[in-house]
Design a protein around this motif. Structure first.
Motif, short mmCIF file in Angstrom:
data_model
loop_
_atom_site.label_atom_id
_atom_site.label_comp_id
_atom_site.label_asym_id
_atom_site.label_seq_id
_atom_site.Cartn_x
_atom_site.Cartn_y
_atom_site.Cartn_z
N GLU A 112 5.27 8.33 -3.47
CA GLU A 112 3.82 8.24 -3.50
C GLU A 112 3.25 8.37 -4.92
O GLU A 112 2.09 8.06 -5.17
CB GLU A 112 3.17 9.28 -2.57
N LEU A 113 4.10 8.79 -5.86
CA LEU A 113 3.67 8.91 -7.26
C LEU A 113 4.00 7.67 -8.10
O LEU A 113 3.82 7.67 -9.31
CB LEU A 113 4.32 10.15 -7.90
N GLN A 114 4.49 6.61 -7.46
CA GLN A 114 4.85 5.38 -8.17
C GLN A 114 3.72 4.83 -9.03
O GLN A 114 3.95 4.19 -10.05
CB GLN A 114 5.30 4.29 -7.18
N SER A 115 2.49 5.09 -8.64
CA SER A 115 1.35 4.57 -9.41
C SER A 115 1.31 5.16 -10.83
O SER A 115 0.69 4.57 -11.72
CB SER A 115 0.03 4.83 -8.69
N LEU A 116 1.98 6.28 -11.05
CA LEU A 116 2.07 6.83 -12.41
C LEU A 116 2.69 5.82 -13.37
O LEU A 116 2.32 5.78 -14.55
CB LEU A 116 2.92 8.11 -12.43
N THR A 117 3.61 5.03 -12.88
CA THR A 117 4.29 4.05 -13.75
C THR A 117 3.37 2.92 -14.17
O THR A 117 3.69 2.18 -15.10
CB THR A 117 5.53 3.45 -13.06
N ARG A 118 2.22 2.81 -13.49
CA ARG A 118 1.30 1.72 -13.80
C ARG A 118 -0.06 2.21 -14.28
O ARG A 118 -1.06 1.49 -14.19
CB ARG A 118 1.12 0.85 -12.55
N LEU A 119 -0.13 3.43 -14.78
CA LEU A 119 -1.41 3.95 -15.27
C LEU A 119 -2.00 3.05 -16.35
O LEU A 119 -3.18 2.76 -16.35
CB LEU A 119 -1.26 5.37 -15.82
N ASN A 120 -1.17 2.67 -17.29
CA ASN A 120 -1.54 1.69 -18.31
C ASN A 120 -0.27 1.15 -18.96
O ASN A 120 0.83 1.61 -18.67
CB ASN A 120 -2.53 2.27 -19.35
#
Length: 173
Positions: A112-120
């Motif tokens: 669920e933390l995968q979005s960290l890899t796409r912060l910027n």
């Protein structure tokens, strides 16, 4: 306007300006620690030297508290991709305030933390990056890229943190 009235007006104006400039009305600017350029350069060289002594050709990046590049060095023979990876690791460690390896592991354990890899586009969750903490305050980040394994990148980054006298050198015990 008479002379006495002018003098009175000037006196009131002067008194008002003086009252507004006293410490009771002044607000102090916050202070922050900064990484000196010379010390940052020495730290980056220490990381390059440690990796060189271990047989690795790497790049090292140090970013300031804002995540902006302070120093970046590329060892002779290091691959061109190492410049980008070292800068992104330094940025990530500074921004997230912890080891890039710790976040890389965390993301694999908690999908669920995968979005960290796409912060910027600057975030890189791959070991070899550490925050630079001095006196309890994160003042920047360091990233090393190019060794054949993150554990080797981290040893070299740790050598730089020693030069900076960082609170934590992230040495493996």
């Amino acid at each position: 306007m008479t002379n006495k009235l002018k003098q009175f007006a000037i006196g009131v104006s002067t008194l008002s300006l003086w009252a507004l400039s006293t410490p009771a009305f002044a607000q102090d600017f916050p202070t922050q620690k900064v990484l000196p350029l010379e010390l940052s350069t020495q730290a980056a060289m220490a990381a390059i030297k440690k990796c060189h002594d271990d047989g690795f050709k790497v790049s090292v990046a140090i970013v300031d508290q804002s995540g902006l590049l302070k120093v970046q060095l590329k060892a002779d023979g290091a691959g061109p991709h190492t410049l980008d990876s070292s800068r992104r690791k330094a940025y990530t460690a500074n921004s997230l305030r912890d080891s890039t390896h710790k976040y890389a592991v965390l993301v694999t354990q908690k999908p669920e933390l995968q979005s960290l890899t796409r912060l910027n586009e600057n975030i890189l969750l791959l070991g070899g990056g550490f925050p630079i903490k001095i006196g309890g305050e994160v003042v920047g980040g360091i990233g090393v890229g190019g060794a054949p394994g993150i554990e080797f990148d981290e040893v070299c980054a740790s050598a730089a943190l020693k030069i900076l006298k960082a609170d934590d050198t992230f040495e493996k015990k």
